[in-house]
Design an enzyme around this catalytic site. Sequence first.
Site, PDB file in Angstrom:
ATOM      1  N   LYS A  52       0.838  -1.232   0.001  1.00 40.08           N
ATOM      2  CA  LYS A  52      -0.226  -0.044   0.144  1.00 40.08           C
ATOM      3  C   LYS A  52       0.988   1.218   0.176  1.00 40.08           C
ATOM      4  O   LYS A  52       0.461   2.284  -0.605  1.00 40.08           O
ATOM      5  CB  LYS A  52      -0.874   0.132   1.190  1.00 40.08           C
ATOM      6  CG  LYS A  52      -2.016  -0.961   0.978  1.00 40.08           C
ATOM      7  CD  LYS A  52      -2.771  -1.323   2.473  1.00 40.08           C
ATOM      8  CE  LYS A  52      -3.612  -2.576   2.040  1.00 40.08           C
ATOM      9  NZ  LYS A  52      -4.299  -3.067   3.476  1.00 40.08           N
ATOM     10  N   GLN A  96      -4.074  -1.943   9.783  1.00 39.36           N
ATOM     11  CA  GLN A  96      -3.943  -3.062   9.109  1.00 39.36           C
ATOM     12  C   GLN A  96      -4.403  -4.256  10.232  1.00 39.36           C
ATOM     13  O   GLN A  96      -4.011  -4.526  11.264  1.00 39.36           O
ATOM     14  CB  GLN A  96      -2.368  -3.409   8.952  1.00 39.36           C
ATOM     15  CG  GLN A  96      -2.163  -4.911   7.976  1.00 39.36           C
ATOM     16  CD  GLN A  96      -3.198  -4.576   6.489  1.00 39.36           C
ATOM     17  OE1 GLN A  96      -2.874  -3.620   5.998  1.00 39.36           O
ATOM     18  NE2 GLN A  96      -3.546  -5.732   6.208  1.00 39.36           N
ATOM     19  N   ASP A 119     -10.791   2.428   4.425  1.00 39.73           N
ATOM     20  CA  ASP A 119     -10.859   1.165   4.338  1.00 39.73           C
ATOM     21  C   ASP A 119     -12.347   0.901   4.266  1.00 39.73           C
ATOM     22  O   ASP A 119     -12.975  -0.110   3.918  1.00 39.73           O
ATOM     23  CB  ASP A 119     -10.685   0.338   5.628  1.00 39.73           C
ATOM     24  CG  ASP A 119      -9.060  -0.437   5.098  1.00 39.73           C
ATOM     25  OD1 ASP A 119      -8.861  -0.468   4.098  1.00 39.73           O
ATOM     26  OD2 ASP A 119      -8.262  -0.716   5.990  1.00 39.73           O
TER      27      ASP A 119
END
Length: 291
Positions: A52, A96, A119
């Site tokens: 990412k 994460q 997200d």
Amino acid sequence: MNILDGKKTSNDIKNEIANEVVSLINLGMKKPHLAAILVGDNGASETYVNAKVKACERVGFDSTLIRLNDNITEDLLVEQIIKVNNNDSIDGLIVQLPLPKHIDEKKIINTISINKDVDGFHPLNIGNMTLNLPSFIPATPAGILELLLRYDIDTVGKNCVVLGRSHIVGLPISILMASNSKPGNSTVTIVHSKSKNIKDLCLKADILIVALGIANFITNDMVKEGVCIIDVGITRIKSDKTKSGWKLVGDVDFKSVSEKCSYITPVPGGVGPMTIAMLLKNTLLASKSKI
Ligand code: NAP
């Protein structure tokens, strides 16, 4: 059989985003900025986060990687998130997953500002998405929609069977495929571990979206001629044909199933690259919504 090429499509999207970044800078705006929090040293998480960060560089975003120890307390992690929430130079924040067992993931996700929740996992974002209101759509489902859109796959009135009901893939994509939008307006069936007669359900699918995490679960006899298949699964299995000794496979037995498909995503090179591209797109959206 046509391949839904996630690698190429994600590259196209990254080029489009990079061009938008140049335009923003030319207008005197700052670069979009994504922050990622990585707790502990889980190898897979490390790989995902690094990919990412690299993708941010590729499109001209700023990125900040915040590494925290495995034994960080929940309170300290919450503090870190609030710091990022209050930092105006950061547009998007991802934490994460998975987190160490002593940390409550729900509490952590709830702490992320919904305006920075690129997200799209915050319950308010999921709620807005469900009501077809403006929201960040979780990156993997967003990637699937983008592939369907760019390959002009007709979804209206089609039988869409979604295997898996996780909060990050199965559940949101089933809501989105049923919603009154484009792509959408499908008649959706959700299959999970308590479902019965899975083969019969799959045989009715015009569009089959598989997000189980079980290598080669879908076999040739489970799909009908002309089906469009989106294979989300990624499993690492041993292989004596690769240098590394392992390879990535999907939830669909590609070799036997693909001959029956109108369209299919490969693994790797299908949904995976799209997920990162859509995370970047959400971050761009977050940065532009402040302008
Ligand atoms: P997950 O949270 O483990 O969910 C798996 C789902 O599969 C659950 O809903 C489970 O049902 C269902 N399931 C398990 N065994 C089943 C069976 N025998 N029959 C029917 N349903 C069954 O997985 P996830 O996070 O959604 O991920 C799924 C796969 O996608 C994994 O391989 C993951 O690595 C991959 N993935 C890829 C991307 C990408 O970017 N390409 C992104 C995310 C995930 P219950 O709810 O009843 O337990």
